[in-house]
Design an enzyme around this catalytic site. Structure first.
Site, mmCIF file in Angstrom:
data_model
loop_
_atom_site.group_PDB
_atom_site.id
_atom_site.type_symbol
_atom_site.label_atom_id
_atom_site.label_comp_id
_atom_site.label_asym_id
_atom_site.label_seq_id
_atom_site.Cartn_x
_atom_site.Cartn_y
_atom_site.Cartn_z
ATOM 1 N N ARG A 29 1.337 2.679 3.906
ATOM 2 C CA ARG A 29 2.750 2.302 4.016
ATOM 3 C C ARG A 29 2.977 1.192 5.046
ATOM 4 O O ARG A 29 4.076 0.648 5.109
ATOM 5 C CB ARG A 29 3.612 3.523 4.348
ATOM 6 C CG ARG A 29 3.749 4.478 3.171
ATOM 7 C CD ARG A 29 4.810 5.533 3.418
ATOM 8 N NE ARG A 29 5.130 6.263 2.204
ATOM 9 C CZ ARG A 29 4.612 7.444 1.860
ATOM 10 N NH1 ARG A 29 3.719 8.026 2.634
ATOM 11 N NH2 ARG A 29 4.973 8.035 0.727
ATOM 12 N N HIS A 69 -9.363 5.525 5.093
ATOM 13 C CA HIS A 69 -9.949 6.246 3.948
ATOM 14 C C HIS A 69 -11.470 6.058 3.914
ATOM 15 O O HIS A 69 -12.212 7.006 3.652
ATOM 16 C CB HIS A 69 -9.402 5.699 2.628
ATOM 17 C CG HIS A 69 -7.932 5.866 2.434
ATOM 18 N ND1 HIS A 69 -7.048 4.815 2.470
ATOM 19 C CD2 HIS A 69 -7.179 6.967 2.175
ATOM 20 C CE1 HIS A 69 -5.831 5.251 2.236
ATOM 21 N NE2 HIS A 69 -5.867 6.552 2.066
#
Ligand code: PAF
Length: 293
Positions: free
Chosen positions: A189, A39
Site C-alpha cells: 500500500r 515478502h
C-alpha cells in the site's frame, strides 16, 4: 523443480501429495501479490528451513470492507513471478476468486477476541476474511510451516490462535519487518503515497523509534511512551491517527502502567487514501533505526 504457476486447487493438491510421499518438508508463504522485499524475505526464510516452497498470490475479497481498496489494490503478476524466481524455486498458486469462494459459499472462520482491538475497530470484517482464506489455503497446501510478516502483527496473532484452536498441524512463524532506508515499513500500500505523503509516512517508524529510545533510557510508563509516539504523529500535517496503543504480544491485551520489553507499540494512521500500520517491541532489537530520522 522449476518454479511453476498453477491456478487449479487439484494441481496444488497433487504436487503436495507427491512431495509428502517423498518426505519433503513444505513451507508456505501466502501473499496478495505486488511483492516487495518484505515478502521475498519470508520466502528466503521458508526456503532456509523447508525442502519445498509454495507461494500463493490471491487478492482476497472477503478481507476488504465495502468502502476499502479491493478494486484499486495494486497487482503485477509478471513482476511478482520474476521476483519469486529471483529468490528460488517455488510452486506459485494463483487461484481465481471462484476457486476459493465457490458460488453460494457461506462458511467463514472467525477468531473472536484478538481480532477485536486495533485494526479490528476500523476494519470490522477484515480478520474474518483473513482467517477464512488462510484456513482454506492451509487445507489446500497442507504446509508444515507457514510464514507471515510481523508488520501485520495482529494478523499473525489471529492466525496463531486459529491454528491452535483448529489443531492445524502447521507451524506458524513470524518474519521480521523489512524497512526502507528511512525506516518506513515495506507495504504494497506504500504505492498509494505521493512524494509528500511518502515523506510524512516516515513519522510512523519515527514514533516507534522515539518511544523505544525513551524505553531504553529507562521510561516504563505506558501513558508517557504513548504520548511520545502520538506527539510525533500529530506533528505531521496530513496524518490522521487511527490508533496508538501498547499491547502484549500474545493476547493483545492493553498494557497500562509499567510496560515490559516485549510489549509492543502499535500505530495506524491514514495518509491520503493509504492506511498505514507499523509496530515494534518497546525493548530489544527489531531492525528500526537506532535514532530518530
Ligand atoms: O498479509 C496478507 O498479504 C494477507 O492478509 C494474507 C495473509 C495473504 C491473506 O489474504
Amino acid at each position: 523443480m522449476d518454479s511453476r504457476v498453477v491456478q487449479e486447487i487439484a494441481e496444488v493438491r497433487s504436487q503436495v501429495a507427491t512431495w509428502r510421499r517423498e518426505g519433503k518438508r513444505i513451507g508456505f508463504v501466502p501473499t496478495m501479490g505486488y511483492l516487495h522485499e518484505g515478502h521475498l524475505s519470508l520466502m528466503r526464510q521458508a526456503l532456509a528451513c523447508c525442502d519445498r516452497l509454495v507461494v500463493s498470490i490471491f487478492v482476497n475479497p472477503t478481507q476488504f470492507g465495502p468502502s476499502e481498496d479491493l478494486s484499486a489494490y495494486p497487482r503485477d503478476l509478471a513482476g511478482d513471478l520474476a521476483k519469486i524466481r529471483s529468490v528460488g524455486e517455488a510452486l506459485v498458486f494463483v487461484p481465481s476468486v471462484e476457486a476459493m469462494y465457490p458460488q453460494g459459499a457461506q462458511t467463514f472462520v472467525e477468531v473472536m477476541e484478538v481480532t477485536q482491538p486495533l485494526c479490528g475497530v476500523s476494519r470490522p470484517i477484515h480478520f474474518r476474511g483473513v482467517t477464512t482464506v488462510v484456513c482454506k489455503l492451509f487445507l489446500i497446501v497442507q504446509p508444515d510451516i507457514a510464514i507471515f510478516g510481523e508488520k501485520d502483527f495482529q494478523q499473525l496473532v489471529a492466525i496463531r490462535q486459529m491454528v491452535r484452536d483448529l489443531r492445524f498441524p502447521v507451524e506458524v512463524l513470524g518474519g521480521p519487518i523489512v524497512r526502507e532506508a528511512d525506516g518506513l515499513a515495506m507495504s504494497s500500500r506504500n504505492a498509494y503515497l505521493d512524494p509528500d505523503q511518502r515523506m510524512s509516512a516516515r513519522a510512523l517508524s519515527r514514533a516507534l523509534t522515539e518511544a523505544r529510545l525513551r524505553f531504553a533510557a529507562g521510561e516504563r510508563d505506558a501513558k508517557h511512551l504513548l504520548g511520545v509516539a502520538r506527539a510525533i504523529l500529530e506533528s505531521i500535517s496530513g496524518i490522521e491517527i487511527d490508533y496508538v496503543e501498547v499491547r502484549d504480544p500474545v493476547g493483545l491485551h492493553t498494557v497500562e502502567g509499567a510496560v515490559k520489553s516485549e510489549d509492543r507499540l502499535f500505530v495506524a494512521a491514514y495518509l491520503g487514501r493509504a492506511r498505514l500500520i507499523d509496530n515494534a517491541p518497546l525493548g530489544g532489537a527489531c531492525g528500526l533505526p537506532p535514532a530518530s530520522v
